[in-house]
Design an enzyme around this catalytic site. Structure first.
Site, PDB file in Angstrom:
ATOM      1  N   HIS A 181       0.883  -1.003  -0.078  1.00  0.00           N
ATOM      2  CA  HIS A 181      -0.012   0.121   0.074  1.00  0.00           C
ATOM      3  C   HIS A 181       0.923   1.225   0.040  1.00  0.00           C
ATOM      4  CE1 HIS A 181       0.906  -0.992   4.260  1.00  0.00           C
ATOM      5  NE2 HIS A 181       0.565   0.539   4.463  1.00  0.00           N
ATOM      6  N   ASP A 183       0.484   4.749   1.954  1.00  0.00           N
ATOM      7  CA  ASP A 183      -0.493   5.306   3.039  1.00  0.00           C
ATOM      8  C   ASP A 183      -1.582   6.087   2.634  1.00  0.00           C
ATOM      9  OD1 ASP A 183       1.075   3.950   4.884  1.00  0.00           O
ATOM     10  OD2 ASP A 183       2.632   5.394   5.235  1.00  0.00           O
ATOM     11  N   HIS A 332       4.877  -0.234   0.038  1.00  0.00           N
ATOM     12  CA  HIS A 332       5.295  -0.651   1.333  1.00  0.00           C
ATOM     13  C   HIS A 332       4.265  -1.831   2.070  1.00  0.00           C
ATOM     14  CE1 HIS A 332       3.759   2.765   3.182  1.00  0.00           C
ATOM     15  NE2 HIS A 332       3.541   1.958   4.301  1.00  0.00           N
ATOM     16  N   ARG A 349       4.613   6.968  13.193  1.00  0.00           N
ATOM     17  CA  ARG A 349       4.829   7.404  11.957  1.00  0.00           C
ATOM     18  C   ARG A 349       4.168   8.835  11.973  1.00  0.00           C
ATOM     19  NH1 ARG A 349       0.699   4.761   8.002  1.00  0.00           N
ATOM     20  NH2 ARG A 349      -0.356   6.698   8.131  1.00  0.00           N
TER      21      ARG A 349
END
Length: 367
Positions: A181, A183, A332, A349
């Site tokens: 995906h 993000d 990722h 994150r």
């Protein structure tokens, strides 16, 4: 603070009498307080209005005018992870970078896709106020609609799993945990440069896979790429929201899910590179095609992303590692291979948003 993340010591029988040596051994075995307990997942009941458009100025663009756009790396040691994707850096303290150096960092990540910085305890230990200031240099900070965050800091997205709980977007009815995906690609202005680090990690496993969407596109025939350049696809956050509404991941939906249409091939606003911009997690259909046509093309592209090991890099986490990647040109996946160990994996994150994805014909690099 969620009580499900608290680790309890094993009960000791009240009738058991310990000799002095055994008492000393017991003290040695006692678990020390978790250093990053203040950053454990919190699920606030706050609700947010829809995101509004904003003008994004990419910091990497400013670095192009520097006399040496890589001067922040002058005293560093670099190792390329693969020829086309990823670098590992030693000898740079991210926490001490000037604004000009941060601009150069953005340009370096745009060119390499993923950059891994080791020995960054100073950065990690500066805490959430610093994380927010750091991320704000690169764009407007995204508040995730369903994830946990440190209490009082919704701008810091957390991933978390231990022996008793998980607050991640994970499905148990699949033969693999690999789930490529980019993000929150469903947003109108998805993320650009993203910063991620682990506060706790398993002894082994829990790596992160990255793939170059620039390289995946280049592997395709020119005729097929020309066709893909004419297409747009729908990206949806509905499934992710529904996952939380079932009570999983904390059971929170702070902002109603959105769907947005983006070009299947996008251009990076600074480098001008074209990248494939679909991903298995959020891309639902190609606009304007019949259902079977859309499904066939997306399945081919998803399989291409999944199987192209020659476009991929694997980041093995070490303590005090900070990884930065550009969501516009990479995808990722976490690797959840450590479940049976019962060990904690706790990551944070920082996710600045960038521009609305630019189609192949929309970017003027002549100026």
């Amino acid at each position: 603070m969620s009580t499900t993340t608290t680790e309890l010591a094993q009960p000791v029988s009240a009738t058991l009498k310990l000799r002095p040596a055994e008492e000393m051994d017991k003290k040695k075995d006692e678990v020390e307080p978790y250093r990053y307990a203040h950053l454990l997942p919190h699920f606030s009941q706050d609700h947010y209005p829809p995101l509004t458009p904003f003008e994004h100025v990419d910091p990497g663009q400013r670095a192009l005018s520097h006399s040496n756009p890589r001067s922040f790396l002058e005293n560093a040691t670099l190792v390329e992870l693969t020829p086309n994707l990823g670098s590992e850096v030693h000898g740079v303290n991210l926490a001490e970078l000037s604004n000009d150096a941060r601009d150069q960092l953005a340009l370096e990540v745009a060119r390499r896709g993923v950059v891994v910085f080791r020995d960054q305890q100073d950065f990690i230990d500066r805490g959430p106020e610093f994380y927010k200031a750091w991320g704000s240099h690169f764009g407007r900070l995204h508040i995730h609609p369903t994830s946990g965050h440190p209490e009082g800091y919704p701008e810091v997205h957390l991933v978390y799993r231990d022996a008793n709980s998980t607050f991640n977007f994970e499905y148990d009815d699949s033969i693999t945990t690999t789930f490529w995906h980019s993000d929150v690609s469903y947003e109108l202005q998805p993320p650009g440069l993203t910063t991620f680090f682990l506060l706790a990690q398993p002894t082994t496993g829990g790596d992160t896979l990255f793939t170059s969407q620039v390289s995946t596109l280049k592997k395709l025939s020119p005729q097929f790429v020309a066709f893909l350049r004419t297409l747009k696809a729908l990206h949806s956050g509905v499934e992710q929201a529904d996952f939380s509404r079932t009570g999983r991941r904390g059971g929170i939906v702070r902002r109603e899910p959105v769907e947005n249409v983006h070009p299947v091939v996008r251009r990076h606003p600074v480098t001008g590179e074209e990248a494939l911009y679909v991903n298995r997690q959020f891309t639902r259909r190609i606009v304007g095609l019949k259902r079977e046509e859309s499904e066939s093309i997306l399945k081919f592209l998803f399989d291409h992303i999944d199987k192209s090991a020659d476009n991929q890099a694997r980041v093995k986490w070490q303590p005090n590692t900070v990884v930065l990647w550009d969501n516009r040109i990479t995808a990722h996946s976490a690797v959840v291979d450590y479940k049976n160990s019962g060990e904690r994996r706790h990551g944070a994150r920082i996710t600045p948003q960038a521009e609305k994805p630019i189609g192949p014909e929309e970017l003027d690099l002549s100026s």
